[in-house]
Design a protein around this motif. Structure first.
Motif, PDB file in Angstrom:
ATOM      1  N   GLU A 141      -0.122   9.217  -3.990  1.00 10.46           N
ATOM      2  CA  GLU A 141      -1.302   9.241  -3.218  1.00 10.46           C
ATOM      3  C   GLU A 141      -2.537   9.144  -4.293  1.00 10.46           C
ATOM      4  N   LEU A 161      -4.308   5.737  -3.686  1.00 11.04           N
ATOM      5  CA  LEU A 161      -4.919   5.329  -2.500  1.00 11.04           C
ATOM      6  C   LEU A 161      -6.263   5.116  -2.355  1.00 11.04           C
ATOM      7  N   ASP A 162      -7.041   6.090  -3.323  1.00 12.84           N
ATOM      8  CA  ASP A 162      -8.725   5.465  -3.147  1.00 12.84           C
ATOM      9  C   ASP A 162      -9.066   4.495  -4.219  1.00 12.84           C
ATOM     10  N   LEU A 163      -8.033   3.727  -4.757  1.00 15.12           N
ATOM     11  CA  LEU A 163      -8.513   2.852  -5.783  1.00 15.12           C
ATOM     12  C   LEU A 163      -8.663   1.561  -5.181  1.00 15.12           C
ATOM     13  N   GLU A 164      -9.666   0.767  -5.647  1.00 15.31           N
ATOM     14  CA  GLU A 164      -9.801  -0.592  -5.263  1.00 15.31           C
ATOM     15  C   GLU A 164      -9.029  -1.463  -5.870  1.00 15.31           C
TER      16      GLU A 164
END
Length: 67
Positions: A3, A6-9
């Motif tokens: 998790e 999940l916020d990575l580009e």
């Protein structure tokens, strides 16, 4: 899936043959043929060089302003 990622580009990059050879050489020499680790290592080096250059530019600009 972890998790934390999940916020990575995501980023796509195109590498030329010369850079791919440098990555493979570093991977073989320093990372037991792990190309991903070599790429992370080279990216880290590049980011540090870029930050140092930016800091040098900022200090040069600050010196110009004080004159």
């Amino acid at each position: 899936m972890d998790e934390a990622f999940l916020d990575l580009e995501s980023v796509d990059v195109e590498l030329d043959e010369e850079l791919l050879e440098a990555i493979d050489e570093k991977a073989f020499a320093d990372h037991r043929d792990n190309r991903d680790a070599a790429i992370r290592d080279l990216l880290d080096e590049w980011l540090k060089e870029r930050a140092a250059a930016e800091a040098a530019d900022e200090s040069a600009d600050a010196g110009d302003e004080s004159a």
